[in-house]
Scaffold this motif. Structure first.
Motif, PDB file in Angstrom:
ATOM      1  N   VAL A   4       0.852  -1.191   0.000  1.00  0.00           N
ATOM      2  CA  VAL A   4       0.000   0.000   0.000  1.00  0.00           C
ATOM      3  C   VAL A   4       0.891   1.244   0.000  1.00  0.00           C
ATOM      4  O   VAL A   4       1.864   1.330   0.740  1.00  0.00           O
ATOM      5  N   ILE A   5       0.549   2.178  -0.847  1.00  0.00           N
ATOM      6  CA  ILE A   5       1.291   3.440  -0.902  1.00  0.00           C
ATOM      7  C   ILE A   5       0.786   4.333   0.224  1.00  0.00           C
ATOM      8  O   ILE A   5      -0.408   4.628   0.296  1.00  0.00           O
ATOM      9  N   PRO A   6       1.693   4.781   1.112  1.00  0.00           N
ATOM     10  CA  PRO A   6       1.249   5.657   2.197  1.00  0.00           C
ATOM     11  C   PRO A   6       0.880   7.039   1.661  1.00  0.00           C
ATOM     12  O   PRO A   6       1.396   7.475   0.622  1.00  0.00           O
ATOM     13  N   PHE A   7      -0.005   7.686   2.370  1.00  0.00           N
ATOM     14  CA  PHE A   7      -0.376   9.077   2.075  1.00  0.00           C
ATOM     15  C   PHE A   7      -0.823   9.245   0.627  1.00  0.00           C
ATOM     16  O   PHE A   7      -0.501  10.238  -0.045  1.00  0.00           O
ATOM     17  N   ASP A   8      -1.598   8.283   0.136  1.00  0.00           N
ATOM     18  CA  ASP A   8      -1.993   8.298  -1.272  1.00  0.00           C
ATOM     19  C   ASP A   8      -2.930   9.449  -1.628  1.00  0.00           C
ATOM     20  O   ASP A   8      -3.177   9.702  -2.810  1.00  0.00           O
ATOM     21  N   PHE A   9      -3.398  10.202  -0.645  1.00  0.00           N
ATOM     22  CA  PHE A   9      -4.220  11.382  -0.936  1.00  0.00           C
ATOM     23  C   PHE A   9      -3.447  12.392  -1.770  1.00  0.00           C
ATOM     24  O   PHE A   9      -4.043  13.201  -2.476  1.00  0.00           O
ATOM     25  N   VAL A  10      -2.110  12.355  -1.717  1.00  0.00           N
ATOM     26  CA  VAL A  10      -1.309  13.333  -2.464  1.00  0.00           C
ATOM     27  C   VAL A  10      -1.566  13.245  -3.963  1.00  0.00           C
ATOM     28  O   VAL A  10      -1.467  14.244  -4.671  1.00  0.00           O
ATOM     29  N   PHE A  11      -1.923  12.056  -4.453  1.00  0.00           N
ATOM     30  CA  PHE A  11      -2.144  11.880  -5.885  1.00  0.00           C
ATOM     31  C   PHE A  11      -3.368  12.651  -6.383  1.00  0.00           C
ATOM     32  O   PHE A  11      -3.476  12.916  -7.573  1.00  0.00           O
ATOM     33  N   ARG A  92       2.228  15.512  12.544  1.00  0.00           N
ATOM     34  CA  ARG A  92       1.834  16.907  12.738  1.00  0.00           C
ATOM     35  C   ARG A  92       0.329  17.072  12.537  1.00  0.00           C
ATOM     36  O   ARG A  92      -0.259  16.409  11.677  1.00  0.00           O
ATOM     37  N   ASP A  93      -0.266  17.975  13.280  1.00  0.00           N
ATOM     38  CA  ASP A  93      -1.695  18.272  13.105  1.00  0.00           C
ATOM     39  C   ASP A  93      -1.985  18.832  11.711  1.00  0.00           C
ATOM     40  O   ASP A  93      -3.056  18.610  11.169  1.00  0.00           O
ATOM     41  N   ASP A  94      -1.033  19.554  11.146  1.00  0.00           N
ATOM     42  CA  ASP A  94      -1.219  20.177   9.836  1.00  0.00           C
ATOM     43  C   ASP A  94      -0.562  19.373   8.711  1.00  0.00           C
ATOM     44  O   ASP A  94      -0.305  19.906   7.628  1.00  0.00           O
ATOM     45  N   PHE A  95      -0.302  18.096   8.950  1.00  0.00           N
ATOM     46  CA  PHE A  95       0.400  17.259   7.977  1.00  0.00           C
ATOM     47  C   PHE A  95      -0.288  17.242   6.617  1.00  0.00           C
ATOM     48  O   PHE A  95       0.316  17.545   5.593  1.00  0.00           O
ATOM     49  N   GLU A  96      -1.553  16.892   6.588  1.00  0.00           N
ATOM     50  CA  GLU A  96      -2.257  16.754   5.309  1.00  0.00           C
ATOM     51  C   GLU A  96      -2.330  18.095   4.576  1.00  0.00           C
ATOM     52  O   GLU A  96      -2.086  18.171   3.371  1.00  0.00           O
ATOM     53  N   GLU A  97      -2.640  19.143   5.303  1.00  0.00           N
ATOM     54  CA  GLU A  97      -2.718  20.481   4.702  1.00  0.00           C
ATOM     55  C   GLU A  97      -1.373  20.879   4.088  1.00  0.00           C
ATOM     56  O   GLU A  97      -1.310  21.387   2.963  1.00  0.00           O
ATOM     57  N   ALA A  98      -0.282  20.636   4.815  1.00  0.00           N
ATOM     58  CA  ALA A  98       1.044  20.987   4.312  1.00  0.00           C
ATOM     59  C   ALA A  98       1.423  20.141   3.098  1.00  0.00           C
ATOM     60  O   ALA A  98       1.976  20.653   2.125  1.00  0.00           O
ATOM     61  N   ALA A  99       1.112  18.846   3.145  1.00  0.00           N
ATOM     62  CA  ALA A  99       1.418  17.966   2.013  1.00  0.00           C
ATOM     63  C   ALA A  99       0.648  18.402   0.764  1.00  0.00           C
ATOM     64  O   ALA A  99       1.195  18.399  -0.341  1.00  0.00           O
ATOM     65  N   ILE A 100      -0.590  18.788   0.954  1.00  0.00           N
ATOM     66  CA  ILE A 100      -1.399  19.263  -0.178  1.00  0.00           C
ATOM     67  C   ILE A 100      -0.796  20.537  -0.763  1.00  0.00           C
ATOM     68  O   ILE A 100      -0.716  20.696  -1.988  1.00  0.00           O
ATOM     69  N   LYS A 101      -0.324  21.454   0.090  1.00  0.00           N
ATOM     70  CA  LYS A 101       0.299  22.690  -0.412  1.00  0.00           C
ATOM     71  C   LYS A 101       1.526  22.376  -1.262  1.00  0.00           C
ATOM     72  O   LYS A 101       1.737  22.999  -2.304  1.00  0.00           O
ATOM     73  N   VAL A 102       2.331  21.411  -0.830  1.00  0.00           N
ATOM     74  CA  VAL A 102       3.509  21.023  -1.616  1.00  0.00           C
ATOM     75  C   VAL A 102       3.072  20.469  -2.968  1.00  0.00           C
ATOM     76  O   VAL A 102       3.640  20.813  -4.003  1.00  0.00           O
ATOM     77  N   CYS A 103       2.069  19.620  -2.956  1.00  0.00           N
ATOM     78  CA  CYS A 103       1.569  19.044  -4.212  1.00  0.00           C
ATOM     79  C   CYS A 103       1.039  20.126  -5.145  1.00  0.00           C
ATOM     80  O   CYS A 103       1.245  20.061  -6.365  1.00  0.00           O
ATOM     81  N   GLU A 104       0.378  21.113  -4.589  1.00  0.00           N
ATOM     82  CA  GLU A 104      -0.122  22.220  -5.406  1.00  0.00           C
ATOM     83  C   GLU A 104       1.028  23.022  -6.008  1.00  0.00           C
ATOM     84  O   GLU A 104       0.948  23.476  -7.149  1.00  0.00           O
ATOM     85  N   LEU A 105       2.105  23.191  -5.249  1.00  0.00           N
ATOM     86  CA  LEU A 105       3.290  23.864  -5.798  1.00  0.00           C
ATOM     87  C   LEU A 105       3.878  23.051  -6.947  1.00  0.00           C
ATOM     88  O   LEU A 105       4.275  23.602  -7.978  1.00  0.00           O
TER      89      LEU A 105
END
Length: 122
Positions: A4-11, A92-105
């Motif tokens: 399973v790919i972790p944090f697959d929401f990034v895709f 981190r509490d803001d993990f998903e939000e921060a990961a999404i920002k990186v993906c958007e960049l």
């Protein structure tokens, strides 16, 4: 059985033409010939789990200003390990939000993110 790919929401936030390659128990994400991210979720060394961002040292300050959750890796002795990578820790509490920002960049071709490789992954 495929791992399973972790944090697959990034895709959901990355360009559709990214390529994922498994190496060393982690998932590496490429866009063309650029290594963009590494996804790590392991029971060993949990302090290293999260989304690793390929960048260059000259971009650290500006990226950390835009995404404060992005940090360097801290060694057991408290010293920051200086590398071109930055980490968004999964606890981190803001993990998903921060990961999404990186993906958007990445989706906007931000030149601060990515490390050029010799060739695209197979």
């Amino acid at each position: 059985m495929p791992k399973v790919i972790p944090f697959d929401f990034v895709f959901d936030y990355l360009p559709h033409n990214v390529v994922t390659k498994s190496m060393f128990g982690m998932q590496y994400i490429y866009l063309g010939t650029k290594l963009m991210l590494m996804l790590r979720k392991s029971v060993k060394e949990v302090e290293m789990n999260g989304v690793w961002v390929a960048t260059a040292k000259e971009h650290h300050q500006s990226l950390e200003k835009d995404i404060p959750a992005m940090v360097g890796y801290v060694l057991d002795n408290g010293e920051i390990y200086e590398s071109n990578w930055r980490l968004i820790k999964d606890d981190r509490d803001d993990f998903e939000e921060a990961a999404i920002k990186v993906c958007e960049l990445i989706a906007r071709s931000d030149p601060r993110i990515g490390k050029l490789t010799k060739k695209a992954p197979l």
